[in-house]
Enzyme design. Structure first.
Site, short mmCIF file in Angstrom:
data_model
loop_
_atom_site.label_atom_id
_atom_site.label_comp_id
_atom_site.label_asym_id
_atom_site.label_seq_id
_atom_site.Cartn_x
_atom_site.Cartn_y
_atom_site.Cartn_z
N THR A 177 -3.32 2.28 -0.25
CA THR A 177 -2.56 2.71 -1.44
C THR A 177 -3.46 2.86 -2.66
OG1 THR A 177 -2.06 0.41 -1.95
CG2 THR A 177 -0.41 1.63 -0.72
N GLY B 279 -4.37 -6.40 -0.65
CA GLY B 279 -4.53 -7.85 -0.77
C GLY B 279 -5.96 -8.25 -0.43
N GLU C 7 4.94 -2.15 2.90
CA GLU C 7 5.09 -1.61 4.26
C GLU C 7 6.16 -0.53 4.32
OE1 GLU C 7 2.95 -2.04 6.35
OE2 GLU C 7 1.95 -3.78 5.51
#
Lengths: 673, 673
Positions: free
Chosen positions: B144, B183, B427
């Protein structure tokens, strides 16, 4: 940020296509052109004050934020207000909250200070009020306990009169009886207005208010018998020291019973002086007051952020042969955003009407007339529940509509949502509020059989057919038709709940059991009564408004959207009660989608009209110029974790393993050479 | 906490009245008695490990928590696991998550490590996989971007092949193109698996995965051309360094294109080796996997906390002549709690069935059969959206049902809710998920006209009448009748959406416009298809279960409650489509209330069966022994604000004013003497 980014150009274009005067709409929201001017002046002064000027609170620890907020508040109250000649009575006061964003001593100023006058005799008010208003004492309203919230009569703290010393001895008999939650009690307050059960010679006299000093006036240390502190981390309200207070044999002089409603003579004789019902009046005041600052304002902010961001956030190909489009072009996105925008407007208009009603009520109270209290109590309880619930959910929908970035504090949305969540619980838990509203409605339903009802429940008299005449989308755009739909549904559901209740009672159940068994239906009845009120009040407000045609059109469409959205979201009770049939529901759905498309080009203008400055919004996504990505990047770079390129504490834990990786990779590279 | 408090006695009594074997139910939830034993063993070892033993993370700053979590994770992976012989393949692995509560390197282990094998050639996997699995490199999955999330094809990062040096030159052409959110990217990762548009000789080849080193292997400093950092505060995930990554002319060798699906020869020749559809498979895997740990588990925790607390929290007089009662006795409270408990069970059973289906699918993939991929993709997308949405809302309802204390972190609930909120976005954003599911359903509706459908959409073939035969409450307790209701509704709504879409297309709109216009209806169709799946799957699971009668009864009632609750919450589409009439809706309502009363005495047992230790729950309100108030008090006392009795920094700001108050009050007292 010299040249215009794609995003800035996009929002610029949006503004060029707005069909109405944004300034005119702003004036309507504020109440008048003059009010807009006063508000802007307050905001301008506060935003440009060197001490109050924005400093990002988000990157501070909780304790830094707590102290910083007190610093700003003290400066504001003790320096800026006197300099500007602002008092809590001046017209500017209603805009402090909005301009300051975070401030301390809200409970002190909003509950403790007024309670001196509401509950104290003239003498008591004279002694305490000025001290409190000047921050010479800091106080809070200590009512809720660890084991008890909304149920007042269950409070366990006891004040026993000791005739020998003419003192009250205050005790929390068990851990669950300690005071818990009052704002500003943990660290700041040195006094509390304490609610406790009055006991004289073993006899209980119910809840009374006492002035209790809890900290030393010189050292600020807790007094003997007092255990006091902060209750720890909460979802929001980082700058508030919500506290616990455990009192064991703490003595206060007889004069510290606030004695406007009742008094205790030196010999222990108890005298009632006025009706306890006046206490309800102050609850109504708090509930009426919070709608503007804790519901309408934050929801309007969230709308501004989400709509502006959706106008510049390009994602996905609507037409596979063209460029990416702003997500605001997707009907599914409009369907998330625009009903919330409509809610912000409806809540604004409805809460203003409630304030008007409350002001009229207060005038009547002055002449001893409290007949309207039950109606106002029921309405304010129900509206508090419905608007906090709808707006909290709305703000969360808006947060999610911003995708991943809505989850970042940089969006400004988590701050808004987390704070709003509390409003569903404080000042009366929502389910309890609905049930209180339902209690009034059940009485009205009962009365309606042989008496004409007036006021907000007058529609229950109406015995005309409940069938909706709408046949086309145009019909469903008519506010009169929509109002009628909601009236009919509420009437049916209230009658249904009343008959279910009667049925249970006839079957032999005692009232309290019957009430418990039908609670879900009673809650529904209250909700649908309030929805009726919201739709009717806002539609009538818009119908009666004197304004330009384009603004009237927008506001009419927003009211219609609100009403239609809630029909489409839960058509059940409209259909089962025969208010609407399946074919009409289908048209109502199509009409909502049609309205979304009609409102789309004006969406940015409609939220611009809320007139939040960037400083007040505190959002990288919602800033006026649309330059979202550079702002997010700048904001992220300031995060404490980025002070150093390498986060040493955590890196040290990984270093031995990563060096092994280096040896393997560099060894491999060398052997390759 | 020596003697038993009132609250402890209350929950004790609840447990004496449970009608079924809690242990048996626990075994069903776990899958078998043996699984329960393995889970408990893992939990016992982790809870009693001196390093991993609970240390309250809540009173730490974000950076302390971040480091502490890495310390625990490194110890767990590098010391405890080898000592116990646990690997990611061992049966114990599925219980790590639950027992550890917070851990770091979830993206590294769950996405980066497996991607080496999924996207790399055998040689590449050999080079990178072992290093990554051993924490010798730390990596993340960088997909992303600041400006793009779910819409993969919109990603802007570019990898241009330079034939001269046989390198790829990686660039983020604008700020919005920088990688954002992955993350563990901000501070921990020294490598990323980067998705970028491959460009060779000016020609675009779509998204490909590259291994990119971003930090120095010796110093951990960012490499030249790399700007990397933490993206700042989020609603939750304090221990995760979600990061930004801005790459400017960063060069990686040709071998760093992970080449299982496609490769680039030294001369720049591009060769496709396998279908991109395999990439969908890995998305399905992530969505299937997250339901257990991020939906079922946290919702079950929230249920445990809220039900246990409601069993000991006494508030209000149900009978005005008796003592206060636990709030669990109120129907309105049962109506909040028990449907969420039912959801936790249904979500548990449905996600287990999905995993079964996925395992069968994987076996087929091995033999080259990916026919079921579209169905599984649609189902997992829709289930992900529906279950994250329902469970997040459920957890929030449970949080509010705990009154004010639900707002305190001490309740454990904010931690759960805040984390779950993210699952609605990550997700695959939920609206996009519903629309992907709808796309499949529209194809099926089209096919159904001349072909028999199989699998999860087989019910669309059924042409029997949609009218529900239920006439009594007993009928509505029948799972077969409830399943049929949901089938009929889904069938009608899917057909309706399909015909609305066709209508728009026939009116001359291009497909993409038609699709956009009817999006709200398509989303509804997807939702009602998934509801059908949830009701059917869980009812069948329970019908087929071999267990004792009392457990069967409870599970049957929970399935019925789930189905009835959602009928009553949104009866609209049941009625408009003729599946239910008004009289039946009324009975369905009464049946739900009846069920609440039936389940009430077993409520504590039903949540006890989730079998969370106090250590895992981390909640003052939810602890097994019911001693809520002493725990809350103990927890609050530990708050950092309570380190000193007087909070000096803030007190200094108030001192001059408070001393003035002292002078007035003590002066008055003196003059009185």
């Amino acid at each position: 940020m010299a040249s215009m980014t794609t995003e800035m150009k996009l929002i610029d274009m949006e503004r060029k296509n707005i069909s109405f005067s944004v300034e005119e709409l702003t004036n309507i929201i504020d109440g008048s052109r003059e009010e807009t001017a006063i508000r802007r002046r307050v905001e301008h002064i506060i935003e440009n004050d060197p001490v109050l000027k924005h400093k990002s609170l988000l990157h501070m620890s909780r304790e830094e934020r707590f102290t910083e907020s007190i610093r700003r508040t003290v400066y504001f109250l003790k320096t800026l207000c006197p300099r500007m000649g602002w008092t809590s009575q001046s017209r500017e006061a209603r805009y402090f909250e909005r301009a300051l964003k975070e401030r301390s001593f809200v409970v002190h100023s909003g509950a403790f200070v007024p309670s001196m006058k509401s509950f104290g005799t003239k003498e008591q008010a004279e002694k305490w009020h000025k001290l409190a208003a000047n921050l010479n004492i800091i106080g809070t309203y200590a009512q809720t306990e660890l084991g008890h919230g909304t149920f007042l009569r269950g409070l366990e703290t006891v004040a026993t009169y000791d005739r020998a010393t003419q003192e009250f001895v205050i005790n929390c008999p068990r851990i669950s009886a300690m005071k818990w939650w009052p704002g500003e009690m943990g660290k700041s307050a040195n006094h509390v207005f304490l609610m406790a059960e009055l006991v004289i010679d073993g006899k209980k006299y119910g809840m009374h208010g006492f002035m209790v000093q809890i900290r030393d006036l010189t050292t600020h240390e807790p007094l003997p018998g007092v255990t006091v502190g902060d209750i720890g981390t909460k979802v929001s309200f980082e700058t508030v020291d919500n506290g616990f207070l455990y009192l064991r044999s703490v003595r206060v002089p007889r004069e510290n019973l606030l004695s406007k409603l009742a008094q205790v003579a030196p010999d222990g004789t108890y005298t009632k002086k006025a009706s306890d019902r006046l206490m309800y009046g102050s609850m109504v005041r708090l509930r009426v007051g919070l709608l503007g600052s804790e519901v309408v304002m934050p929801l309007s902010k969230a709308c501004t952020i989400a709509v502006r961001y959706s106008a510049v956030r390009r994602q996905g190909l609507l037409d596979p042969n063209k460029d990416e489009v702003p997500v605001l072009n997707y009907v599914s996105q409009q369907h998330k955003l625009l009903p919330q925008v409509a809610t912000a407007y409806v809540a604004n208009f409805a809460s203003k009407q409630l304030i008007k009603m409350y002001v009229i009520f207060l005038k009547k109270v002055d002449s001893g007339d409290i007949e309207q209290l039950p109606e106002l109590h029921a309405l304010s309880a129900g509206l508090k529940a419905m608007l906090t619930e709808q707006s909290t959910m709305g703000a969360e929908i808006l947060r999610r509509a911003c995708g991943g970035h809505g989850y970042s504090y940089g969006s400004g949305l988590p701050f808004i949502v987390n704070r709003m969540l509390a409003s569903c619980t404080y000042e009366g838990e929502n389910t309890v509020m609905y049930l209180q509203c339902a209690r009034y409605l059940m009485k009205c339903a009962d009365k309606a059989r042989d008496k004409k009802l007036t006021g907000t429940v007058a529609y229950l008299n109406d015995s005309s057919s409940g069938v909706c005449p709408a046949r086309t989308s145009d019909d469903f755009l008519s506010l009169n038709i929509l109002m009628k739909c909601y009236e009919n549904r509420a009437k049916c559901v209230i009658q249904q709940a009343a008959s279910k209740l009667q049925q249970k009672i006839r079957s032999g159940l005692p009232m309290h059991n019957a009430w418990n068994m039908v609670a879900p239906f009673l809650i529904r009845a209250a909700k649908e009564h309030i929805m009726q009120y919201l739709v009717e009040t806002s539609c009538k407000f818009v119908n009666d408004l004197t304004c330009s045609d384009p603004v009237k059109k927008i506001l009419t469409q927003l009211c219609a959207l609100y009403a239609l959205h809630h029909i489409n979201n839960s058509p059940g009770d409209f259909i089962t009660n025969g208010c609407l049939n399946s074919a009409q529901c289908d048209i109502a759905h199509d009409t909502e989608v049609y309205l979304l498309g009609i409102l789309r080009p004006d969406a940015v203008g409609i939220v611009d009209a809320f007139d939040f400055t960037d400083d007040i919004l505190q959002s990288c996504l919602g800033a006026y110029d649309g330059n979202v990505y550079e702002r997010l990047f700048e904001w992220a770079k300031e995060a404490p974790m980025n002070r150093t390129e390498v986060h040493q504490d955590s890196y040290q834990l990984l270093r031995p393993y990563l060096h092994k990786g280096r040896d393997v990779l560099e060894g491999a590279a060398k052997s390759k050479l």
